[in-house]
Design an enzyme around this catalytic site. Structure first.
Site, PDB file in Angstrom:
ATOM      1  N   ASN A  30      39.971  34.390  41.260  1.00 42.12           N
ATOM      2  CA  ASN A  30      38.925  35.397  41.531  1.00 42.12           C
ATOM      3  C   ASN A  30      38.738  35.603  43.029  1.00 42.12           C
ATOM      4  OD1 ASN A  30      37.488  36.533  39.060  1.00 42.12           O
ATOM      5  ND2 ASN A  30      37.671  34.359  38.542  1.00 42.12           N
ATOM      6  N   HIS A  36      31.108  34.406  35.350  1.00 42.58           N
ATOM      7  CA  HIS A  36      31.114  33.440  34.243  1.00 42.58           C
ATOM      8  C   HIS A  36      31.996  33.992  33.125  1.00 42.58           C
ATOM      9  CE1 HIS A  36      29.613  30.235  31.718  1.00 42.58           C
ATOM     10  NE2 HIS A  36      29.494  31.117  30.756  1.00 42.58           N
TER      11      HIS A  36
END
Ligand code: GRF
Length: 215
Positions: free
Chosen positions: A16, A111
């Site tokens: 990410n 998440h």
């Protein structure tokens, strides 16, 4: 346009992180990645960030006797790089309420589930166990309660027959890499903002669309 100075906090592979760094290379992106901070000296993402010419910093939590000491060291590093916004990206330390409150409205996390479902770890295993037909990922502001902050953006993927944790994780991570840069852009250009504990968007929503699974 003044760009927000963002720190990405990692503990591991940093995929990410890579997607945020690559997005921020665009001239019109409203944030610059000014620091990658890891609590683990061996985090694979650190090497990638160094090679990309991003400032990096290791603050090993094991070298600090208390959580507060560790976080004060992080605060010092963040201040010395004039950071005004934090992206957690696979950062595997629970943060104290004091740290979270200091960065209230200035810290987001990604998440791997459709929150509020499946807070915590093992989200793909739990999604398969529960038999949900859609799964996904969420970017949210960080609040003291784990994975409970106001939601900024979500992406949905189908769960298909025969899925394993790995196949589901692989489908979700593709969306994480799109969602996180898009969400950071919305926050940093003012499209999404936190007001009284809720996320407010400056554009209206078209409510015509719906996702169906199985389609
Ligand atoms: C991602 O699945 C993210 O949603 C979660 O931790 C994982 C980090 O992966 N918070 P990476 O280090 O970004 O590849």
């Amino acid at each position: 346009m003044s760009r927000r100075r963002v720190a990405i906090l990692i503990s591991g592979r940093g995929s990410n992180m890579v997607s945020l760094i690559e997005a921020a290379r665009a001239g019109d992106y409203p944030a610059e990645i000014a620091l990658v901070l890891s609590n683990r000296p061996d985090a694979a993402g650190l090497d990638w960030a160094r090679e990309a010419g991003i400032s990096t910093c290791v603050i090993d939590h094991k070298a600090h006797p208390t959580r507060e000491d560790f976080e004060h060291a992080m605060d010092a590093a963040l201040a010395s790089h004039a950071i005004d916004f934090i992206c957690l990206a696979g950062f595997m330390r629970v943060l104290t309420e004091g740290f979270v409150e200091r960065w209230s409205g200035q810290m987001v996390n990604i998440h791997p589930s459709l929150l509020p479902l499946f807070r915590g770890t093992q989200t793909h295993r739990r999604a398969l166990e529960e038999g949900v037909l859609v799964h996904g990922c969420t970017v949210h502001f960080v609040v003291p309660e784990l994975d409970a902050g106001p939601i900024i953006a979500q992406a949905v993927v189908p769960v298909v027959p025969g899925d394993t944790q790995d196949s589901l994780a692989a489908r979700v991570i593709v969306q994480e890499h799109k969602l996180y840069p898009a969400a950071l852009r919305m926050i940093c250009d003012g499209t999404a903002r936190l007001e009284n504990g809720k996320v407010v968007f400056s554009h209206g929503w078209n409510a015509d669309g719906a996702l169906h699974s199985p389609s």
